[in-house]
Design an enzyme around this catalytic site. Structure first.
Site, mmCIF file in Angstrom:
data_model
loop_
_atom_site.group_PDB
_atom_site.id
_atom_site.type_symbol
_atom_site.label_atom_id
_atom_site.label_comp_id
_atom_site.label_asym_id
_atom_site.label_seq_id
_atom_site.Cartn_x
_atom_site.Cartn_y
_atom_site.Cartn_z
ATOM 1 N N ARG A 133 23.326 -28.179 -31.331
ATOM 2 C CA ARG A 133 24.579 -27.455 -31.590
ATOM 3 C C ARG A 133 24.973 -27.413 -33.056
ATOM 4 N NH1 ARG A 133 24.971 -29.830 -26.587
ATOM 5 N NH2 ARG A 133 24.691 -28.145 -25.082
ATOM 6 N N GLU A 195 22.300 -36.827 -16.660
ATOM 7 C CA GLU A 195 21.445 -36.564 -15.503
ATOM 8 C C GLU A 195 20.284 -37.552 -15.428
ATOM 9 O OE1 GLU A 195 24.284 -34.374 -15.389
ATOM 10 O OE2 GLU A 195 23.126 -33.814 -17.152
ATOM 11 N N TRP A 265 28.243 -35.072 -25.268
ATOM 12 C CA TRP A 265 27.394 -34.119 -25.997
ATOM 13 C C TRP A 265 28.134 -32.860 -26.450
ATOM 14 C CZ3 TRP A 265 26.978 -29.650 -23.030
ATOM 15 C CH2 TRP A 265 27.275 -29.789 -21.662
ATOM 16 N N ASN A 283 30.045 -35.966 -16.847
ATOM 17 C CA ASN A 283 30.037 -36.310 -15.429
ATOM 18 C C ASN A 283 29.540 -37.736 -15.195
ATOM 19 O OD1 ASN A 283 27.496 -34.739 -16.286
ATOM 20 N ND2 ASN A 283 26.766 -35.947 -14.546
ATOM 21 N N ASP A 325 29.849 -32.046 -10.527
ATOM 22 C CA ASP A 325 29.319 -31.996 -11.893
ATOM 23 C C ASP A 325 30.200 -31.153 -12.811
ATOM 24 O OD1 ASP A 325 27.515 -32.494 -14.057
ATOM 25 O OD2 ASP A 325 26.765 -30.469 -13.807
ATOM 26 N N TRP A 496 28.701 -16.647 -23.036
ATOM 27 C CA TRP A 496 28.207 -18.003 -23.320
ATOM 28 C C TRP A 496 28.125 -18.231 -24.819
ATOM 29 C CZ3 TRP A 496 26.808 -20.891 -18.837
ATOM 30 C CH2 TRP A 496 26.400 -22.199 -19.087
#
Length: 603
Positions: A133, A195, A265, A283, A325, A496
């Site tokens: 990013r 995850e 993040w 999450n 999530d 997005w």
């Protein structure tokens, strides 16, 4: 940093600068961001407002914009974030392998480049594409947070590495996708891997030496979270109260907090008046809620921490015992606005769960929590006294249980908005929000934790919101003081891309099929500019001025969670945690390719 105040407000921050003990931002970054010719931070400023005072390109002439120049990064995966522009130099980043380019704006010559030799084994440890990013700049240094968790500081003029430090262990899934942020004399970074059962944290390193100054975990014992049971406050029963002893440990079964997620993040913001850094946690792990009973504090939480010590001043958990999530890492936008008629130092957050939150950033009081997509159905509302969402039993994956496919949950796991940051326009007083309009089916199943292996425990399918406009996105304007959508512009695919507002009356963003669009900030139904870039846009729009001309640019390069099917060559509808099927049609509109497109007005 520019602090924007409404008419009649006394400039408290300026007055306080004369007082002893006042907090300072990084003076160099503050000076650079105050000059709109630069784009010296990922959000343009420390408040995450994504607003520029430049007005040469405006509502009257933006339709004449032309491509000024382009640049290929040579990388095919998803391109998030944006370049930085500092004093006539542009600094670009890429997804894995995380190349960095320093480009002279006069000639577009590459002055220096850096390409780290990272272990390809890091790639499969990254959940939702190999994105990065962006970079940070301060005091003649460029900062890069590599995927393999190495944080690097370069000499901005030469590209020489000044220092580097390891921030995590990719072998257990602890990788990095976030942009580092410089506040005061520290570079702030987080960690990815929710995850994989990674336990989330935020860390601060000295910008000159790379020495770790503090590290604050999202979950676990009070001391490791840098949380004071008596002084860290949270919204409870309509008031702010201390979190109390073992506030996190009491909400996990046994030692599950050790693999509990809550990764960090996203994007970080800072207010020098409060000396607090603001961010969200992700999450809880696993995605199967039956395996982790309890509120799973402090995953899914807004944190406000003292930037010098890391000590948590206040916390607010948006989605206790997350069953969907609905990762809480989206940016915190700081703005001085009227909230229900009262001037407020606000923090505004558009959560993945579909609710837009407004809090008092000085103390964490909950002021507004409303849906920013009317199709959100997993909860009816947020109880303003408890701060908890009122969950609809039909859409509760925990109530329905493992191996049951709960259908029609809105939004999908990727949220009404994912990491793509919104913008604030001080001229209209509104927030401009790129959103997803997507729902899902969600089937949890039992999963065992193994270090370095995915720890998900759910199968998802995603699709456009039924009974709606048929598309997968909306671009909206939001009144954060009232919690109301002002306007909504439907899009075929998700928006997005991080939005940008300017003093020229524009609001610009990109769509994942590849269009850069600029609309009238006062009426977003008026589309003033539209251009198809070489690939889908998941990068953030930015602007700068060079030699008297304003430029506006954006990365294109399809990927990220929504575009993971194309980026990673996945085929099954449930691959990519459900995104592949939902966005299958994307391949008919765009193709892979990482590039920067820069626009300006004709001479």
């Amino acid at each position: 940093m520019t602090i924007r105040m409404r008419k009649g407000w006394r400039p408290l921050c300026a007055a306080a600068l004369a007082l002893p003990g006042i907090a300072y931002a990084n003076a160099d970054v503050e000076k650079l961001t105050a000059d709109p010719k630069n784009w010296a931070m990922q959000a343009g400023d420390m408040y995450n407002q994504r607003y520029s005072k430049l007005n040469q390109i405006n509502t009257g002439n933006v339709g004449k914009m032309q491509v000024a120049w382009t640049f290929s990064t040579g990388v095919l995966r998803g391109h998030e974030g944006s370049p930085l522009v500092v004093n006539g130099m542009m600094y670009l980043h890429s997804p894995f392998p995380n190349k960095v380019f320093a480009i002279d704006l006069e000639t577009q010559k590459i002055v220096w480049r850096y390409e780290p030799k990272q272990d390809p084994a890091v790639i499969p440890q990254m959940c939702c594409d190999t994105v990065n990013r962006g970079l940070a700049y301060a005091e003649g240094k460029i900062f890069l947070q590599q995927a393999d968790s190495t944080l690097v500081a370069f000499d901005a003029k030469t590209g020489k590495v000044i220092w580097s430090v390891k921030n995590g262990d990719p072998k257990v899934g602890a990788v990095n996708t976030n942009a580092p942020h410089v506040f005061k004399d520290k570079v702030i970074t987080g960690i990815s891997g929710g995850e994989w059962g990674v336990r989330g944290f935020l860390a601060a390193y000295d910008i000159n030496t790379g020495k770790e100054v503090w590290k604050a975990y999202s979950v676990g014992p009070d001391a490791e979270m840098l949380m004071d049971p008596d002084k860290t406050m949270t919204w409870t029963d309509g008031a702010l109260k201390p979190v109390g002893k073992d506030s996190s440990l009491k909400t996990w079964k046994g030692d599950q907090w050790k693999t509990g997620g809550g990764t960090t993040w996203g994007w970080y913001s800072y207010d020098k008046a409060t000396n607090l850094v603001y961010y969200g946690t992700g999450n809880p792990s696993t995605w199967n809620p039956a395996q982790r009973p309890g509120d799973n504090k402090w995953s899914m939480t807004i944190f406000a921490r003292d930037v010098d010590t890391g000590q948590a001043k206040w916390v607010y958990q948006m989605t206790p015992f997350d069953e969907w999530d609905f990762d809480g890492i989206n940016e915190m936008i700081l703005a001085d606005i009227n909230v229900k008629g009262k001037p407020t130092k606000a923090l505004v957050h558009f959560d993945r769960n579909g609710f837009g939150y407004t809090l008092d950033r000085t103390n964490g009081a909950l002021l507004v929590a409303e849906k920013y997509d009317p199709k959100v159905n997993w909860a009816t509302h947020v109880d303003m006294k408890t701060g908890r969402p009122a969950v609809v039993a039909k859409y509760s994956t925990a109530k329905n249980g493992p191996d049951v496919n709960t259908k029609g949950i809105c939004p999908a796991a990727l949220g009404s908005k994912d990491q793509q940051p919104a913008s604030f326009d001080p001229n209209t007083g509104l927030f401009y929000v790129p959103t997803n309009h997507v729902c899902m089916d969600y089937e949890p199943f039992k999963v065992e934790y193994t270090a370095g292996q995915p720890y998900v425990g759910a199968t998802l399918s995603m699709y456009p919101t039924p009974g709606s406009h048929g598309g997968m996105g909306n671009y909206i304007t939001w009144n954060a003081g009232e919690g109301k959508i002002v306007q909504s512009k439907p899009e075929k695919f998700s928006v997005w891309s991080g939005s940008l507002n300017t003093a020229g009356g524009l609001s610009c963003s990109g769509t994942i099929e590849g269009y850069l669009k600029c609309v009238d900030a006062k009426d977003i139904s008026k589309e003033l500019f539209k251009f198809k870039t070489p690939s889908g846009i998941i990068g953030n729009v930015f602007t700068y001025e060079y030699k008297g001309k304003q430029y506006l640019g954006v990365f294109s390069g399809i990927g990220g969670w929504a575009g993971i099917g194309m980026a990673a060559g996945l085929e099954k509808d449930t691959d990519g945690l459900g995104a592949v099927g939902g966005y299958r049609e994307l391949s008919q509109y765009t193709e892979l390719g990482g590039s920067l497109t820069v626009f300006t007005l004709p001479n």
